[in-house]
Design a protein around this motif. Sequence first.
Motif, PDB file in Angstrom:
ATOM      1  N   LEU A 320      62.232 108.786  52.647  1.00 48.42           N
ATOM      2  CA  LEU A 320      63.469 109.080  51.923  1.00 48.42           C
ATOM      3  C   LEU A 320      64.507 109.612  52.897  1.00 48.42           C
ATOM      4  O   LEU A 320      64.189 110.439  53.770  1.00 48.42           O
ATOM      5  CB  LEU A 320      63.240 110.140  50.842  1.00 48.42           C
ATOM      6  CG  LEU A 320      62.542 109.731  49.546  1.00 48.42           C
ATOM      7  CD1 LEU A 320      62.402 110.941  48.635  1.00 48.42           C
ATOM      8  CD2 LEU A 320      63.311 108.628  48.829  1.00 48.42           C
ATOM      9  N   ALA A 321      65.736 109.154  52.749  1.00 48.34           N
ATOM     10  CA  ALA A 321      66.833 109.722  53.526  1.00 48.34           C
ATOM     11  C   ALA A 321      67.259 111.045  52.904  1.00 48.34           C
ATOM     12  O   ALA A 321      66.943 111.351  51.748  1.00 48.34           O
ATOM     13  CB  ALA A 321      68.001 108.742  53.569  1.00 48.34           C
ATOM     14  N   MET A 322      68.000 111.841  53.666  1.00 45.21           N
ATOM     15  CA  MET A 322      68.360 113.180  53.192  1.00 45.21           C
ATOM     16  C   MET A 322      69.203 113.143  51.923  1.00 45.21           C
ATOM     17  O   MET A 322      69.036 113.987  51.033  1.00 45.21           O
ATOM     18  CB  MET A 322      69.103 113.943  54.293  1.00 45.21           C
ATOM     19  CG  MET A 322      68.246 114.349  55.474  1.00 45.21           C
ATOM     20  SD  MET A 322      66.832 115.395  55.019  1.00 45.21           S
ATOM     21  CE  MET A 322      65.493 114.181  55.008  1.00 45.21           C
ATOM     22  N   HIS A 323      70.102 112.175  51.808  1.00 46.42           N
ATOM     23  CA  HIS A 323      70.948 112.137  50.611  1.00 46.42           C
ATOM     24  C   HIS A 323      70.160 111.714  49.376  1.00 46.42           C
ATOM     25  O   HIS A 323      70.658 111.845  48.248  1.00 46.42           O
ATOM     26  CB  HIS A 323      72.141 111.193  50.822  1.00 46.42           C
ATOM     27  CG  HIS A 323      71.772 109.753  50.906  1.00 46.42           C
ATOM     28  ND1 HIS A 323      71.095 109.214  51.983  1.00 46.42           N
ATOM     29  CD2 HIS A 323      71.978 108.713  50.038  1.00 46.42           C
ATOM     30  CE1 HIS A 323      70.911 107.928  51.791  1.00 46.42           C
ATOM     31  NE2 HIS A 323      71.438 107.592  50.622  1.00 46.42           N
ATOM     32  N   GLN A 324      68.918 111.230  49.580  1.00 50.25           N
ATOM     33  CA  GLN A 324      68.062 110.851  48.459  1.00 50.25           C
ATOM     34  C   GLN A 324      67.133 111.986  48.024  1.00 50.25           C
ATOM     35  O   GLN A 324      66.433 111.845  47.027  1.00 50.25           O
ATOM     36  CB  GLN A 324      67.221 109.631  48.845  1.00 50.25           C
ATOM     37  CG  GLN A 324      68.043 108.379  49.142  1.00 50.25           C
ATOM     38  CD  GLN A 324      67.196 107.265  49.730  1.00 50.25           C
ATOM     39  OE1 GLN A 324      66.451 107.476  50.688  1.00 50.25           O
ATOM     40  NE2 GLN A 324      67.309 106.072  49.161  1.00 50.25           N
ATOM     41  N   GLN A 325      67.137 113.073  48.764  1.00 52.18           N
ATOM     42  CA  GLN A 325      66.270 114.201  48.421  1.00 52.18           C
ATOM     43  C   GLN A 325      66.851 114.966  47.234  1.00 52.18           C
ATOM     44  O   GLN A 325      68.051 115.275  47.212  1.00 52.18           O
ATOM     45  CB  GLN A 325      66.129 115.144  49.625  1.00 52.18           C
ATOM     46  CG  GLN A 325      65.472 114.519  50.838  1.00 52.18           C
ATOM     47  CD  GLN A 325      63.984 114.274  50.652  1.00 52.18           C
ATOM     48  OE1 GLN A 325      63.375 114.731  49.675  1.00 52.18           O
ATOM     49  NE2 GLN A 325      63.380 113.553  51.586  1.00 52.18           N
ATOM     50  N   PRO A 326      66.029 115.293  46.232  1.00 53.19           N
ATOM     51  CA  PRO A 326      66.552 115.994  45.050  1.00 53.19           C
ATOM     52  C   PRO A 326      67.304 117.282  45.378  1.00 53.19           C
ATOM     53  O   PRO A 326      68.304 117.597  44.723  1.00 53.19           O
ATOM     54  CB  PRO A 326      65.288 116.284  44.229  1.00 53.19           C
ATOM     55  CG  PRO A 326      64.322 115.219  44.642  1.00 53.19           C
ATOM     56  CD  PRO A 326      64.593 114.958  46.097  1.00 53.19           C
ATOM     57  N   CYS A 327      66.868 118.007  46.391  1.00 55.20           N
ATOM     58  CA  CYS A 327      67.500 119.293  46.694  1.00 55.20           C
ATOM     59  C   CYS A 327      68.915 119.142  47.233  1.00 55.20           C
ATOM     60  O   CYS A 327      69.685 120.112  47.241  1.00 55.20           O
ATOM     61  CB  CYS A 327      66.647 120.095  47.680  1.00 55.20           C
ATOM     62  SG  CYS A 327      66.443 119.306  49.293  1.00 55.20           S
ATOM     63  N   PHE A 328      69.275 117.930  47.683  1.00 52.05           N
ATOM     64  CA  PHE A 328      70.631 117.710  48.185  1.00 52.05           C
ATOM     65  C   PHE A 328      71.491 116.893  47.220  1.00 52.05           C
ATOM     66  O   PHE A 328      72.555 116.392  47.593  1.00 52.05           O
ATOM     67  CB  PHE A 328      70.588 117.015  49.550  1.00 52.05           C
ATOM     68  CG  PHE A 328      70.075 117.904  50.650  1.00 52.05           C
ATOM     69  CD1 PHE A 328      70.613 119.158  50.851  1.00 52.05           C
ATOM     70  CD2 PHE A 328      69.040 117.478  51.475  1.00 52.05           C
ATOM     71  CE1 PHE A 328      70.135 119.996  51.858  1.00 52.05           C
ATOM     72  CE2 PHE A 328      68.553 118.302  52.483  1.00 52.05           C
ATOM     73  CZ  PHE A 328      69.103 119.564  52.676  1.00 52.05           C
ATOM     74  N   ALA A 329      71.053 116.815  45.958  1.00 51.59           N
ATOM     75  CA  ALA A 329      71.846 116.101  44.953  1.00 51.59           C
ATOM     76  C   ALA A 329      73.219 116.734  44.798  1.00 51.59           C
ATOM     77  O   ALA A 329      74.201 116.041  44.473  1.00 51.59           O
ATOM     78  CB  ALA A 329      71.106 116.094  43.620  1.00 51.59           C
ATOM     79  N   TYR A 330      73.306 118.049  45.029  1.00 52.15           N
ATOM     80  CA  TYR A 330      74.586 118.750  44.856  1.00 52.15           C
ATOM     81  C   TYR A 330      75.666 118.245  45.811  1.00 52.15           C
ATOM     82  O   TYR A 330      76.864 118.470  45.587  1.00 52.15           O
ATOM     83  CB  TYR A 330      74.399 120.257  45.040  1.00 52.15           C
ATOM     84  CG  TYR A 330      74.187 120.700  46.465  1.00 52.15           C
ATOM     85  CD1 TYR A 330      75.271 121.078  47.258  1.00 52.15           C
ATOM     86  CD2 TYR A 330      72.913 120.767  47.013  1.00 52.15           C
ATOM     87  CE1 TYR A 330      75.083 121.492  48.571  1.00 52.15           C
ATOM     88  CE2 TYR A 330      72.721 121.173  48.321  1.00 52.15           C
ATOM     89  CZ  TYR A 330      73.818 121.545  49.095  1.00 52.15           C
ATOM     90  OH  TYR A 330      73.625 121.952  50.391  1.00 52.15           O
ATOM     91  N   LEU A 331      75.273 117.545  46.886  1.00 55.13           N
ATOM     92  CA  LEU A 331      76.258 117.023  47.832  1.00 55.13           C
ATOM     93  C   LEU A 331      77.048 115.851  47.258  1.00 55.13           C
ATOM     94  O   LEU A 331      78.097 115.489  47.791  1.00 55.13           O
ATOM     95  CB  LEU A 331      75.566 116.606  49.132  1.00 55.13           C
ATOM     96  CG  LEU A 331      74.929 117.744  49.944  1.00 55.13           C
ATOM     97  CD1 LEU A 331      74.138 117.172  51.116  1.00 55.13           C
ATOM     98  CD2 LEU A 331      75.986 118.729  50.437  1.00 55.13           C
ATOM     99  N   GLY A 332      76.522 115.244  46.205  1.00 59.27           N
ATOM    100  CA  GLY A 332      77.278 114.223  45.492  1.00 59.27           C
ATOM    101  C   GLY A 332      77.140 112.807  46.021  1.00 59.27           C
ATOM    102  O   GLY A 332      77.891 111.914  45.604  1.00 59.27           O
ATOM    103  N   TYR A 333      76.190 112.561  46.891  1.00 58.00           N
ATOM    104  CA  TYR A 333      75.999 111.203  47.403  1.00 58.00           C
ATOM    105  C   TYR A 333      75.207 110.377  46.389  1.00 58.00           C
ATOM    106  O   TYR A 333      74.483 110.907  45.540  1.00 58.00           O
ATOM    107  CB  TYR A 333      75.261 111.234  48.735  1.00 58.00           C
ATOM    108  CG  TYR A 333      76.067 111.836  49.871  1.00 58.00           C
ATOM    109  CD1 TYR A 333      77.215 111.209  50.338  1.00 58.00           C
ATOM    110  CD2 TYR A 333      75.673 113.026  50.470  1.00 58.00           C
ATOM    111  CE1 TYR A 333      77.959 111.755  51.381  1.00 58.00           C
ATOM    112  CE2 TYR A 333      76.410 113.588  51.508  1.00 58.00           C
ATOM    113  CZ  TYR A 333      77.549 112.950  51.965  1.00 58.00           C
ATOM    114  OH  TYR A 333      78.277 113.494  52.981  1.00 58.00           O
ATOM    115  N   ALA A 334      75.328 109.061  46.532  1.00 59.36           N
ATOM    116  CA  ALA A 334      74.637 108.145  45.623  1.00 59.36           C
ATOM    117  C   ALA A 334      73.886 107.091  46.422  1.00 59.36           C
ATOM    118  O   ALA A 334      74.153 106.873  47.607  1.00 59.36           O
ATOM    119  CB  ALA A 334      75.644 107.474  44.690  1.00 59.36           C
ATOM    120  N   GLU A 335      72.944 106.435  45.758  1.00 55.61           N
ATOM    121  CA  GLU A 335      72.229 105.318  46.353  1.00 55.61           C
ATOM    122  C   GLU A 335      73.233 104.262  46.811  1.00 55.61           C
ATOM    123  O   GLU A 335      74.157 103.906  46.083  1.00 55.61           O
ATOM    124  CB  GLU A 335      71.267 104.711  45.333  1.00 55.61           C
ATOM    125  CG  GLU A 335      70.206 103.815  45.920  1.00 55.61           C
ATOM    126  CD  GLU A 335      69.034 104.593  46.512  1.00 55.61           C
ATOM    127  OE1 GLU A 335      68.245 103.990  47.249  1.00 55.61           O
ATOM    128  OE2 GLU A 335      68.910 105.802  46.222  1.00 55.61           O
TER     129      GLU A 335
END
Length: 374
Positions: A320-335
């Motif tokens: 998993l890439a970092m933007h796909q990690q649940p803990c970094f969902a707050y950063l607002g990135y998407a698949e």
Amino acid sequence: MPVPLLDLGRQYQTLRDDIRVRLDGVIENQAFIMGKPVQELEEAVAAHLGVPHAIGVASGTDALLLPLKALDLQPGDEVVAPPFTFFATAGAIHNAGGRAVFADIDPGTFNVDPEKVEAAITPRTRAIVPVHLFGQMADMARLREIADRHGVFLLEDAAQAIGARQQVDGEWITTGTLGDACAFSFFPSKNLGGFGDGGMIVARDDEFAARLKRLRVHGGLKMYHHEEVGTNSRLDALQAAVLLAKLPHLNGWSEARRRNAAWYDARFAPLEAAGKLTRPVVLPGNESIFNQYTLRVQNRDGLKDHLAGLGIGAAVYYPLAMHQQPCFAYLGYAEGDFPVSEQACREVISIPIYPELTADEREQVAAAIEEFCA
């Protein structure tokens, strides 16, 4: 016969006597915390890399965290890093009070794309953290130029790349020499690994290095006097003793990994030509230390299962890439925001490359991959 992904026992047997003598010396002396071997290792690593300051810390993660904490990041301050990396890179940015901003990678080297870094910089950017992934340096000349032009800090994540080299303006430079600071890990699986966690920071600026030394001992160099709030991140003397025994062998081990990589490259060339897999890319003017030998295969999971069934070790760095990690969902990135990293996560597989790998074992690994691709 099984082929492990890594066999540290073989390395230990070649150094057993030296390591035990050094460990016994620490035990007899009883100076376990910040003992003499720590200072000796710091001096030896600084000399090995040709840098002015080396500061031992408790882990590779802390080697990333402390330089970022020394930047005194404020809420909203941004740090640019690749999303295809071990968790500690982004985790350290978060824990230092920064906001991770991701920049996609180069599909060949897996290292961060400098053009994507440039595009990610905003007025809130305070630092860039390139990762020298799998043992090959990122494009440090270009990243140094970008950092200087924007007035931001350049922190190298060389957890997997101690001693990797790159040509800049016709001269060979190594990890830690172009960044403002550089983080190394001594986790046991690294090319230079201890018997547990450990790390080191190298820095070019005298005052910055002095602050790092304070931060690792609760913010004060004089006992019970604290100029600031730091943390407890001291490299154990026992770990330093082990690493002192190993450091003289580092270049030889890295060269053995390159020989194994060259053998794999030649063997897998026909498979790449047939579109069955993609070999690691080492760019001209680079000397990788091959902490990992990482292939791209479309049916990666199928190959991993095939190798496991034959007793051959393999691993996926990283699923998993970092933007796909649940803990970094707050950063607002998407698949889909970082398609090169996402594709790498689906395709990469690392196979045995350690220095003690035998010719017969290499043959087993290659034959198994050829069998699967056929």
